[in-house]
Structure formats: C-alpha cells, structure tokens
Motif scaffolding. Structure first.
Motif, PDB file in Angstrom:
ATOM      1  N   GLU A  78       0.818  -1.212   0.000  1.00  0.00           N
ATOM      2  CA  GLU A  78       0.000   0.000   0.000  1.00  0.00           C
ATOM      3  C   GLU A  78       0.854   1.266   0.000  1.00  0.00           C
ATOM      4  O   GLU A  78       0.455   2.294   0.533  1.00  0.00           O
ATOM      5  N   VAL A  79       2.018   1.196  -0.600  1.00  0.00           N
ATOM      6  CA  VAL A  79       2.865   2.382  -0.754  1.00  0.00           C
ATOM      7  C   VAL A  79       3.038   2.670  -2.234  1.00  0.00           C
ATOM      8  O   VAL A  79       2.950   1.763  -3.080  1.00  0.00           O
ATOM      9  N   ASP A  80       3.248   3.915  -2.575  1.00  0.00           N
ATOM     10  CA  ASP A  80       3.429   4.323  -3.963  1.00  0.00           C
ATOM     11  C   ASP A  80       4.905   4.264  -4.327  1.00  0.00           C
ATOM     12  O   ASP A  80       5.722   5.039  -3.813  1.00  0.00           O
ATOM     13  N   LEU A  81       5.233   3.334  -5.201  1.00  0.00           N
ATOM     14  CA  LEU A  81       6.614   3.164  -5.626  1.00  0.00           C
ATOM     15  C   LEU A  81       6.989   4.192  -6.692  1.00  0.00           C
ATOM     16  O   LEU A  81       6.126   4.737  -7.376  1.00  0.00           O
ATOM     17  N   GLU A  82       8.282   4.421  -6.831  1.00  0.00           N
ATOM     18  CA  GLU A  82       8.791   5.354  -7.826  1.00  0.00           C
ATOM     19  C   GLU A  82       9.812   4.657  -8.715  1.00  0.00           C
ATOM     20  O   GLU A  82      10.380   3.634  -8.348  1.00  0.00           O
ATOM     21  N   GLU A  83      10.036   5.213  -9.907  1.00  0.00           N
ATOM     22  CA  GLU A  83      11.030   4.693 -10.848  1.00  0.00           C
ATOM     23  C   GLU A  83      10.801   3.209 -11.131  1.00  0.00           C
ATOM     24  O   GLU A  83      11.753   2.424 -11.218  1.00  0.00           O
ATOM     25  N   GLU A  84       9.553   2.826 -11.296  1.00  0.00           N
ATOM     26  CA  GLU A  84       9.230   1.426 -11.539  1.00  0.00           C
ATOM     27  C   GLU A  84       9.715   0.986 -12.921  1.00  0.00           C
ATOM     28  O   GLU A  84       9.621   1.723 -13.895  1.00  0.00           O
ATOM     29  N   LEU A  85      10.211  -0.235 -12.989  1.00  0.00           N
ATOM     30  CA  LEU A  85      10.730  -0.802 -14.226  1.00  0.00           C
ATOM     31  C   LEU A  85      10.160  -2.199 -14.411  1.00  0.00           C
ATOM     32  O   LEU A  85      10.164  -2.999 -13.469  1.00  0.00           O
ATOM     33  N   TYR A  86       9.656  -2.468 -15.612  1.00  0.00           N
ATOM     34  CA  TYR A  86       9.032  -3.755 -15.916  1.00  0.00           C
ATOM     35  C   TYR A  86       9.606  -4.319 -17.216  1.00  0.00           C
ATOM     36  O   TYR A  86      10.142  -3.584 -18.052  1.00  0.00           O
ATOM     37  N   THR A  87       9.468  -5.630 -17.376  1.00  0.00           N
ATOM     38  CA  THR A  87       9.783  -6.233 -18.669  1.00  0.00           C
ATOM     39  C   THR A  87       8.618  -5.967 -19.610  1.00  0.00           C
ATOM     40  O   THR A  87       7.568  -5.482 -19.206  1.00  0.00           O
ATOM     41  N   GLY A  88       8.805  -6.298 -20.883  1.00  0.00           N
ATOM     42  CA  GLY A  88       7.737  -6.096 -21.854  1.00  0.00           C
ATOM     43  C   GLY A  88       8.022  -4.926 -22.776  1.00  0.00           C
ATOM     44  O   GLY A  88       9.076  -4.290 -22.726  1.00  0.00           O
ATOM     45  N   GLU A  89       7.048  -4.625 -23.625  1.00  0.00           N
ATOM     46  CA  GLU A  89       7.245  -3.580 -24.636  1.00  0.00           C
ATOM     47  C   GLU A  89       7.380  -2.196 -24.021  1.00  0.00           C
ATOM     48  O   GLU A  89       8.143  -1.363 -24.508  1.00  0.00           O
ATOM     49  N   ASP A  90       6.624  -1.922 -22.963  1.00  0.00           N
ATOM     50  CA  ASP A  90       6.714  -0.625 -22.299  1.00  0.00           C
ATOM     51  C   ASP A  90       7.297  -0.839 -20.906  1.00  0.00           C
ATOM     52  O   ASP A  90       6.619  -1.350 -20.015  1.00  0.00           O
ATOM     53  N   PRO A  91       8.554  -0.463 -20.686  1.00  0.00           N
ATOM     54  CA  PRO A  91       9.196  -0.742 -19.393  1.00  0.00           C
ATOM     55  C   PRO A  91       8.594   0.035 -18.227  1.00  0.00           C
ATOM     56  O   PRO A  91       8.950  -0.241 -17.084  1.00  0.00           O
ATOM     57  N   ARG A  92       7.707   0.974 -18.485  1.00  0.00           N
ATOM     58  CA  ARG A  92       7.081   1.734 -17.398  1.00  0.00           C
ATOM     59  C   ARG A  92       5.623   1.339 -17.191  1.00  0.00           C
ATOM     60  O   ARG A  92       4.925   1.963 -16.387  1.00  0.00           O
TER      61      ARG A  92
ATOM     62  N   VAL B   3      10.597  -5.520 -12.317  1.00  0.00           N
ATOM     63  CA  VAL B   3      12.046  -5.638 -12.250  1.00  0.00           C
ATOM     64  C   VAL B   3      12.637  -4.852 -11.092  1.00  0.00           C
ATOM     65  O   VAL B   3      13.407  -5.386 -10.288  1.00  0.00           O
ATOM     66  N   ALA B   4      12.298  -3.537 -10.976  1.00  0.00           N
ATOM     67  CA  ALA B   4      12.970  -2.698  -9.987  1.00  0.00           C
ATOM     68  C   ALA B   4      12.130  -1.463  -9.690  1.00  0.00           C
ATOM     69  O   ALA B   4      11.264  -1.082 -10.475  1.00  0.00           O
ATOM     70  N   ALA B   5      12.415  -0.840  -8.550  1.00  0.00           N
ATOM     71  CA  ALA B   5      11.732   0.397  -8.171  1.00  0.00           C
ATOM     72  C   ALA B   5      12.392   0.974  -6.932  1.00  0.00           C
ATOM     73  O   ALA B   5      13.169   0.302  -6.242  1.00  0.00           O
ATOM     74  N   THR B   6      12.039   2.217  -6.642  1.00  0.00           N
ATOM     75  CA  THR B   6      12.403   2.868  -5.386  1.00  0.00           C
ATOM     76  C   THR B   6      11.176   2.894  -4.495  1.00  0.00           C
ATOM     77  O   THR B   6      10.083   3.246  -4.941  1.00  0.00           O
ATOM     78  N   THR B   7      11.328   2.479  -3.244  1.00  0.00           N
ATOM     79  CA  THR B   7      10.222   2.518  -2.300  1.00  0.00           C
ATOM     80  C   THR B   7      10.420   3.667  -1.323  1.00  0.00           C
ATOM     81  O   THR B   7      11.556   3.933  -0.895  1.00  0.00           O
ATOM     82  N   PRO B   8       9.338   4.364  -0.948  1.00  0.00           N
ATOM     83  CA  PRO B   8       9.479   5.505  -0.033  1.00  0.00           C
ATOM     84  C   PRO B   8       9.599   5.120   1.434  1.00  0.00           C
ATOM     85  O   PRO B   8       9.771   5.998   2.282  1.00  0.00           O
ATOM     86  N   VAL B   9       9.528   3.836   1.773  1.00  0.00           N
ATOM     87  CA  VAL B   9       9.555   3.440   3.176  1.00  0.00           C
ATOM     88  C   VAL B   9      10.947   3.631   3.760  1.00  0.00           C
ATOM     89  O   VAL B   9      11.948   3.716   3.040  1.00  0.00           O
ATOM     90  N   ASP B  10      11.013   3.692   5.073  1.00  0.00           N
ATOM     91  CA  ASP B  10      12.303   3.765   5.760  1.00  0.00           C
ATOM     92  C   ASP B  10      13.010   2.413   5.688  1.00  0.00           C
ATOM     93  O   ASP B  10      12.373   1.362   5.508  1.00  0.00           O
TER      94      ASP B  10
END
Length: 498
Positions: free
Chosen positions: A156-170, A178-185
C-alpha cells in the motif's frame, strides 16, 4: 560425552541470500559496497570457486538441506508453481537440520523457506521465527503485521522509478516487475526486519532462553532476488550512468542453443537497451548493499552478546542472477557462471587463518555434511556431498588427489517445461550437455564471459571427449536417472564428430 561435560561444539550462523551473484563480493568485482561480507572474508575464508548444484530456488534449497543433487531428492523445480514435479520433500530423506536437532542443537530459522508447499522449517527440526512472504511460502504474518503497526502496510505504498519487462518498461499492467524505489524507511524493509528477528534469536541464545546446547540459526534473506525494490539511500547509491555492463553483454548467441535467444523474449527483455539494464543493475547493487548492511548488524550483535568467538558464520546464496549478463534477466536454462557461481565466506575463529582464500571447487550442498562434521554428527550415506572442514582447518592443505578438481550441476526447466541439462566445470573448461539442442564448451581462462561456444571446434575435440567422460562418470556415481541413455548419445556424437 558425559552429561556433566560442557558442550564445546561451535554454534553456527548460516546467512543465505536469494539470487546473489558471486562477483559482487569478489575483490575484482563491480563497485558494490559489501563491507560485512568483506569482513567475513578478511576474518575468515573466501571460496573463489563455489557453485550451486542447480540455479532455481526450491531445488537448490532442497539440496542444501539434504546434501543431495536434485536428481537425488527429486525436487526438480519450484515447489510453489502449478507444474511442480515434487511439491514436498519425501519424509524419508535425511536432512542436516533434523540430525542437528536430534543431537543437541537448538535450531532456529528466520525468513524465506521455499522447500515444500505443505512443509515448513519446523518439519525439519527448526523453530521458525517468522518473516516469510505470501508469494513463496505464506507461513507467517509477522512482517505484514509489523508494517501495519508502523502505518505502511505491505503493498500500500506508492513506488517510484518502476521498471518492468515487456514492450513498455514503465507499464505495470504487463510484464514482470524488475525494480523500483520505495518511499519506506530502511527499518520498514523485510531485510531489516529479518535481521532484527535474527538478532533477537541471538540474544535469546546468549541469555540461555533456549535449549542448553549449541545453536544453529539460519537467516534467509529475500533478496537480492527481483524485484529490486529498495529505499533510500540505497536506491540512488549507484548512478546508472556509471554502471559498466558485464563483458557478457556482448552476447551474439552465435553457436549457442536456441533457447538462449528465445529467453530474451520469454523473460520480456528483448527490448532492454544499455540504459535500462544500467538502471536495473544499479538497483540490484543497492539491494545487495542493503542486505549487506543488515548482515553487518547481525555480526555486531554476535560481538555484543559475546557469541562471536564460539560461532561459525557462513554466508552463501542459493544461486546467482543474470542482471544483464548475456543480456538476460532472472535465470533459466543457461548454465553460465552468472547464475551458477555463488559467494561463499566462512568465519571460524581459532580454526581458519584470517584472510584465507580457497581455489578448490565446492558446491552449496557441501555445507550439509560440513555442518554435521562441525557438530560431531555422522554424515548419512545418502548425502552426495563433501564436508568442507578439511579445507577450513590447518590452512586447507588437502592433497589434489583427495579433493576433486571439478564440480557438476544440472537443470530441469522451470515454468516453460522440462529442459534437461548437465554441466561439468573445471578451473579451465566448462562443458554443458543440452538434451534438446547443441552442447556447449567454453575455455574459461581465455573466455571468462563464456561468449564463444567451442563444442564443434576441431582443436578442442580431446577436451570435449575428456569433459564428457567426466560427466558420464559422475552420472554413474550419483545414480543420475539419465545415465541410461545420455552416455550412448554422447558416444554417437563423438563418433559422428570423428
């Protein structure tokens, strides 16, 4: 020993990561910070050539428990998938943890399990202290409750800089995360939570709250397996613009089994360019450093509670991660060192010369008989592994004719179906038998990135024959069920090649 005699056997702390590459903690590896792992290497011993018997989670972890290759214990692919060949380990297969538990060790466990759909660590002699996730095990709610109490529920947190496989990586509606930045401590990550639970277990052992004998604690971290989701400061610790892609990124797939190129599409990364891979790799390195910092907290707790001198500490991983190597994501039917070579550090105060390095080839499931020998417990005949204790004691001076100069591994496929593979690796060569396609042969000294398949090169005919002979002998020795027809297939290939 008599009941009145003190139990002087060492405690053991096993820290197992999930999908950690060997090179990140190697002296000449990428610039990822691994201060705690480096500490274990400097205060203990680092293995240069440690390998997993199979590059898939459940199978490798089952081998670690049983001391057997996967074809021995039968858990050939992941137990949580619908196509699991064997969802649970057979009850009659001995495990090192049950034997330790039966011989006076207080065995505790935190974190990832993934060895049995209907089994838990408690099935195999451990007291489970929590920390599982829903995807792999869902055998504990402690971390989810911890996050609810802190006001940041899992998912239930909003991730940033999310990266996915597939035609559109966003685009998160398709592909694999694949990867992301989480705002949690940092204190709200599962890695921090598992370290905290491990520290609590160590404190309990130090206070004598558990069984009176020595302890064996296993801490299994969820990571750096994808998705590489990390908080600050780890999310931006490594600048993608400064990430150098591995040499194997130059892969052309020329002369390789067709499945290698197919896997770019199967995993959804055929369209990933250097920029996207650098972004993913930077997050992967950040994940490694996050976990390493938690290991550092655990090592400090051993010091604080006065347990360090009496505890053997082992750090390893179930297998590696491609993370852009050969332009691949995750793992699969590609038996490269990216996913088969693993980190392995062991610290044993008073027995291992600090800063030692061993070049002897070893396997992850060699740890099973190692733990039993440390505990003075007989190793079952069912184990198909060697105790590492001779390599740890007395400077590790084991004669070459006693310790093997090669390791073997295998693969049986994953979600896409069975795909039979066998591998034999020496310090100079690697040979891979691919049941459905062309075999592979690499000269590792000249081609450490494993880019040139020499299987049909006429100058390597003798090497090919020798490596195949090693493989057949190993299949016979370990009762590999494929030994009934693979040797004949290889003989036919040698005849046709001649």
């Amino acid at each position: 020993m008599a009941d009145s005699d003190p139990d002087t056997r060492p405690n053991v702390l096993l820290v197992l990561t999930d999908q950690e590459r060997y090179d990140l903690s190697a002296p000449d590896g990428p610039p990822a910070e691994t201060e705690a792992i480096d500490r274990l290497s400097s205060e203990g011993l680092r293995f240069e050539r440690a390998f997993t018997p199979i590059s898939i989670c459940s199978s490798a972890r089952a081998s670690l428990l049983t001391g057997q290759f996967p074809h021995g214990h039968g858990m050939l692919n992941n137990c949580h998938e619908d196509d699991a060949i064997r969802p649970n380990l057979p009850a009659d297969i001995p495990t090192f943890s049950e034997l330790l538990d039966a011989n006076g060790y207080d065995c505790t466990y935190t974190g990832k399990w993934h060895v049995g759909r209907d089994q838990t660590p408690e099935t195999f002699g451990f007291s489970y202290l929590g920390g599982s996730d829903v995807h792999h095990d869902d055998i504990d709610d402690a971390f989810r409750e911890y996050r609810r109490e802190r006001g940041t529920p899992v998912g239930e947190v909003d991730l940033e800089e999310e990266l996915y496989t597939g035609e559109d990586p966003r685009d998160g509606s398709e592909g694999t995360f694949v990867a992301a930045t989480t705002p949690v401590d940092v204190e709200e990550t599962r890695a921090w939570f598992l370290a905290e639970r491990t520290i609590e277990a160590l404190e309990s052992h130090a206070d004598g709250d558990g069984d009176p004998g020595p302890f064996f604690h296993r801490a299994d971290f969820y990571g750096p397996h994808h998705p590489y989701v990390v908080p600050e400061p780890y999310a931006s610790m490594y600048d993608p613009d400064e990430v150098e892609l591995p040499d194997s990124y130059a892969e052309t797939f020329d002369g390789k089994p067709q499945v290698h190129e197919n896997y770019l599409h199967y995993r959804g990364v055929a369209g990933f360019d250097r920029e996207l891979w650098a972004e993913a790799i930077a997050k992967y390195w950040g994940f490694v450093t996050l976990i390493d910092d938690q290991l550092g907290r655990v090592l400090e707790a051993l010091d604080e509670y006065g347990l360090a001198d009496g505890t053997v500490v082992v750090h390893a991983s179930d297998h590696g991660d491609f993370a852009g190597g050969h332009r691949q994501f995750n793992k699969g039917p590609l038996m490269y060192d990216d996913t088969y070579r693993i980190p392995l550090q062991i610290r044993w105060p008073g027995e291992i010369d600090p800063g030692s390095v061993r070049a002897a080839p070893v396997l992850l499931h060699d740890l099973a008989p190692t733990f039993l020998e440390l505990a003075g417990v007989s190793v079952p005949g069912a184990f198909d592994a060697r105790s590492l204790v001779p390599l740890l004691e007395n400077g590790g001076t084991v004669p070459d004719d006693v310790w093997p100069d090669s390791v073997f591994a295998q693969y049986h496929g994953d979600e896409f179906g069975l795909y039979s593979q066998r591998m034999v690796r020496t310090d100079r060569y690697k040979y891979v038998y691919n049941g459905p396609d062309v075999d592979e042969l690499y000269e590792l000294e000249a081609d450490p990135a494993e880019l040139q398949n020499l299987i049909d090169h006429p100058d390597y005919a003798d090497v090919r024959a020798s490596m195949r002979e090693r493989l057949v002998e190993w299949m016979d020795r370990t009762d590999d069920p494929n030994r009934g027809w693979v040797p004949d297939a290889l003989d036919l290939e040698e005849t046709s090649a001649d």
